[in-house]
Structures are given as structure tokens and as C-alpha cells.
Design a protein around this motif. Structure first.
Motif, mmCIF file in Angstrom:
data_model
loop_
_atom_site.group_PDB
_atom_site.id
_atom_site.type_symbol
_atom_site.label_atom_id
_atom_site.label_comp_id
_atom_site.label_asym_id
_atom_site.label_seq_id
_atom_site.Cartn_x
_atom_site.Cartn_y
_atom_site.Cartn_z
ATOM 1 N N MET A 79 0.860 -1.229 0.066
ATOM 2 C CA MET A 79 -0.093 0.052 0.163
ATOM 3 C C MET A 79 1.098 1.421 -0.106
ATOM 4 N N ASN A 80 1.898 1.266 0.677
ATOM 5 C CA ASN A 80 2.826 2.108 0.568
ATOM 6 C C ASN A 80 3.584 2.630 -0.555
ATOM 7 N N LYS A 81 3.868 1.724 -1.282
ATOM 8 C CA LYS A 81 4.469 1.890 -2.968
ATOM 9 C C LYS A 81 3.265 2.229 -3.785
ATOM 10 N N TYR A 82 1.854 1.782 -3.438
ATOM 11 C CA TYR A 82 0.804 2.145 -4.352
ATOM 12 C C TYR A 82 0.692 3.568 -4.298
ATOM 13 N N LEU A 83 0.450 4.373 -2.921
ATOM 14 C CA LEU A 83 0.247 5.537 -2.704
ATOM 15 C C LEU A 83 1.372 6.361 -3.311
ATOM 16 N N TYR A 84 2.935 5.947 -3.183
ATOM 17 C CA TYR A 84 3.920 6.661 -3.559
ATOM 18 C C TYR A 84 3.825 6.929 -4.996
ATOM 19 N N LEU A 85 3.475 5.698 -5.720
ATOM 20 C CA LEU A 85 3.228 5.721 -7.130
ATOM 21 C C LEU A 85 2.278 6.539 -7.838
ATOM 22 N N THR A 86 1.031 6.858 -6.809
ATOM 23 C CA THR A 86 0.168 7.680 -7.480
ATOM 24 C C THR A 86 0.439 9.161 -7.550
ATOM 25 N N GLY A 87 1.541 9.404 -6.656
ATOM 26 C CA GLY A 87 1.757 10.906 -6.746
ATOM 27 C C GLY A 87 0.952 11.886 -6.295
ATOM 28 N N ARG A 88 -0.247 11.452 -5.508
ATOM 29 C CA ARG A 88 -1.409 12.079 -5.107
ATOM 30 C C ARG A 88 -1.369 12.408 -3.722
ATOM 31 N N VAL A 89 -0.465 11.971 -2.838
ATOM 32 C CA VAL A 89 -0.340 12.098 -1.471
ATOM 33 C C VAL A 89 1.088 12.731 -1.075
ATOM 34 N N ASP A 90 1.043 13.307 0.217
ATOM 35 C CA ASP A 90 2.210 14.001 0.529
ATOM 36 C C ASP A 90 2.947 12.901 1.367
ATOM 37 N N MET A 91 3.874 12.012 0.851
ATOM 38 C CA MET A 91 4.503 10.946 1.463
ATOM 39 C C MET A 91 5.473 11.489 2.878
ATOM 40 N N ARG A 92 5.996 12.725 2.466
ATOM 41 C CA ARG A 92 6.555 12.861 3.866
ATOM 42 C C ARG A 92 5.394 13.222 5.112
ATOM 43 N N GLN A 93 4.422 13.500 4.867
ATOM 44 C CA GLN A 93 3.664 13.555 6.122
ATOM 45 C C GLN A 93 3.223 12.235 6.389
ATOM 46 N N ILE A 94 3.141 11.256 5.553
ATOM 47 C CA ILE A 94 2.647 9.972 5.724
ATOM 48 C C ILE A 94 3.955 9.213 6.529
ATOM 49 N N GLU A 95 4.984 9.473 6.118
ATOM 50 C CA GLU A 95 6.001 8.667 6.734
ATOM 51 C C GLU A 95 6.508 9.425 8.154
ATOM 52 N N LYS A 96 6.080 10.523 8.436
ATOM 53 C CA LYS A 96 6.135 11.135 9.828
ATOM 54 C C LYS A 96 5.054 10.606 10.651
ATOM 55 N N THR A 97 3.977 10.145 10.054
ATOM 56 C CA THR A 97 2.827 9.638 10.798
ATOM 57 C C THR A 97 3.048 8.377 11.323
ATOM 58 N N ILE A 98 3.617 7.633 10.283
ATOM 59 C CA ILE A 98 4.331 6.135 10.724
ATOM 60 C C ILE A 98 5.210 6.155 11.895
ATOM 61 N N GLN A 99 6.200 7.127 11.583
ATOM 62 C CA GLN A 99 7.293 7.160 12.686
ATOM 63 C C GLN A 99 6.711 7.602 14.046
ATOM 64 N N TYR A 100 5.748 8.609 14.093
ATOM 65 C CA TYR A 100 5.169 8.905 15.259
ATOM 66 C C TYR A 100 4.493 7.696 15.884
ATOM 67 N N LEU A 101 3.733 7.076 15.038
ATOM 68 C CA LEU A 101 2.794 6.005 15.621
ATOM 69 C C LEU A 101 3.780 4.735 16.207
ATOM 70 N N ILE A 102 4.744 4.558 15.446
ATOM 71 C CA ILE A 102 5.717 3.485 15.896
ATOM 72 C C ILE A 102 6.252 3.772 17.284
ATOM 73 N N GLY A 103 6.708 5.081 17.304
ATOM 74 C CA GLY A 103 7.154 5.550 18.597
ATOM 75 C C GLY A 103 6.331 5.628 19.606
#
Length: 265
Positions: A50-74
Motif C-alpha cells: 500500500m505504501n508503494k501504491y500511494l507513492y506511485l500515485t503521486g497524489r499524497v504527501d509521502m513526507r507527512q505519511i512517513e512522519k505519521t508512521i514514525q510517530y505511531l511506532i514511537g
């Protein structure tokens, strides 16, 4: 996808459960350890895809998504399972069915809007989650068979605490109410709703034959049995009230994941 990507947290949770169900060394050959690692590997593929799918669409802010993942794991995981394997496996039974439902509903939305590939992706993931649900439900079913009194009391305890979604601690670095906003959108679109929550509870009550338990129950166990069996209708009434409230007070908020686009809750 954010939920699936926080996998280190979930494997850690399973490895904190008491009662000999851990992967003690990280490479143990017990059936519990082999299952935990294989389950983690399978769930990891979901997040990656799903991460690769969203990245390839070019329609989402992957930096914000990766920040969200980082905070959630932390942030780790809500401690309501208390290292108790009964609570832990009841929780995972509920969660796996919830993800089966939400991925399946997303697949139907994708197909309706013409994205056959996303529909295929989500449908495949939903099928995996259904198998995971079956495994955890069989584990808890065995607990009800050999220890019905403690199992039904654990079930009631878990439902009193309420089954919080694993991502309820997610944060994107800006919005403290991110999960609440996301949940409201999922509710409005029918991806995962309060009615689904009630339906999962009713399904598990039937799957484990909670209403039919008789022999081996203490007074506390019978009270737990009555409590759990009464929850489904109660949750459905709350769902109706929530729907009415949402219609009276619609709100619009921005989501950083989609470049600050305003979305109706």
C-alpha cells in the motif's frame, strides 16, 4: 496503510504476552514463535504494497505519511491487553476481523470508482486478514473450551475497555485529533463504522457460543456472559445516535496526507 506499517509495535505486543506464547529468542522454533514471525512477515507485505501504491500515485504527501508512521511506532501500543494472552488473542481476533472488513470495503469503493488495481490490492489483503482472523478465533475458541469462566471474563474485560484501533495514537506532527478525524471520514464513507464494531462483537459472541456457555461458569462468569451478550444492541443504538449527531453538525478539516486538502467529516 499507516496501521499496517506500524508492525514492530504489534509483534512486540505479542512477545510481551505471558503464558509461554512468546518468541523468546527471536528465532525460537516453538509453534507460537513460528506463527508470530510468519504473521508479521505477511502483515509487513501489506504495508509495503500500500505504501508503494500511494507513492506511485503521486497524489499524497509521502513526507507527512512517513512522519505519521514514525510517530505511531514511537508511541507504542495501548497497554489494555495487560500482557494477558486471553486479552491479547481476543483483541487480535477482533482487530483482524475489523481489518478484513475495512480493506474489503475499500476494495468495493475502489472498484466503484474505476480503480481495478487498488480493488485487487485491497481485496487480496482482506483475504489475508480473514485467514488471520480465523487463526486467532480458533485460539480463543480453544480457550473457551478449556477455561470458559476465565475466557468469558476476559472477553467482558476487553469490551469494557473497548477495542481501540491500533492507529488511535497516530499523529502527523500537527493535528492532535488526527485519528478522530480519520475515523469520522471512515464512518461517513462506510469504510469502517460503529455498526461494523457492533457486528464484529455479535459475530464473536456467536463464533465462541458465548450465550450457550453453562457448565463451569462462576457467578462472575455468568455476569460477564450477560454483559457481553447485551452489548451488540446497545452499540447499535449508540451508532444511530452518532449518525444523527453527525448529520446535524457536519465539519470540514484539512488533512496533511493529501497536501492540506479540506475533507468533510
Amino acid at each position: 496503510m499507516v496501521t499496517e506499517e506500524a508492525l514492530p509495535t504489534y509483534q512486540t505486543m505479542l512477545n510481551t504476552l505471558d503464558g509461554g506464547v512468546r518468541d523468546e529468542t527471536g528465532a525460537s522454533d516453538s509453534s507460537w514463535a513460528v506463527w508470530t514471525r510468519a504473521w508479521t512477515a505477511e502483515e509487513n507485505r501489506h504495508g509495503d504494497l500500500m505504501n508503494k501504491y500511494l507513492y506511485l500515485t503521486g497524489r499524497v504527501d509521502m513526507r507527512q505519511i512517513e512522519k505519521t508512521i514514525q510517530y505511531l511506532i514511537g508511541s507504542g501500543m495501548d497497554p489494555r491487553t495487560e500482557n494477558n494472552p486471553y486479552l491479547g488473542f481476543i483483541y487480535t481476533s477482533f482487530q483482524e476481523r475489523a481489518t478484513f472488513i475495512s480493506h474489503g470495503n475499500t476494495a468495493r469503493h475502489a472498484k466503484a470508482y474505476g480503480d481495478a488495481k487498488l480493488a485487487q490490492i485491497c481485496g487480496t489483503i482482506a483475504a489475508d486478514e480473514k485467514r488471520h482472523e480465523s487463526a486467532y478465533c480458533r485460539i480463543v475458541g480453544k480457550l473457551f473450551e478449556v477455561d470458559p469462566d476465565y475466557a468469558v471474563r476476559a472477553f467482558a474485560d476487553m469490551m469494557r475497555k473497548k477495542v481501540a484501533m491500533p492507529a488511535h495514537l497516530m499523529y502527523d506532527g500537527a493535528e492532535d485529533r488526527l485519528f478522530g478525524h480519520f475515523s469520522a471520514v471512515a464512518q461517513r464513507l462506510g469504510v469502517y463504522t460503529a455498526a461494523d464494531y457492533a457486528g464484529i462483537l455479535e459475530f464473536l459472541v456467536g463464533r465462541w457460543n458465548v450465550a450457550g456457555l453453562a457448565a463451569g461458569l462462576s457467578g462472575e462468569g455468568r455476569r460477564a456472559q450477560d454483559f457481553v451478550c447485551s452489548l451488540g444492541p446497545r452499540f447499535r443504538r449508540l451508532e444511530e445516535k452518532a449518525q444523527a449527531t453527525a448529520k446535524r453538525a457536519p465539519a470540514i478539516v484539512p488533512f496533511s496526507w493529501i497536501h492540506g486538502r479540506q475533507v468533510q467529516l
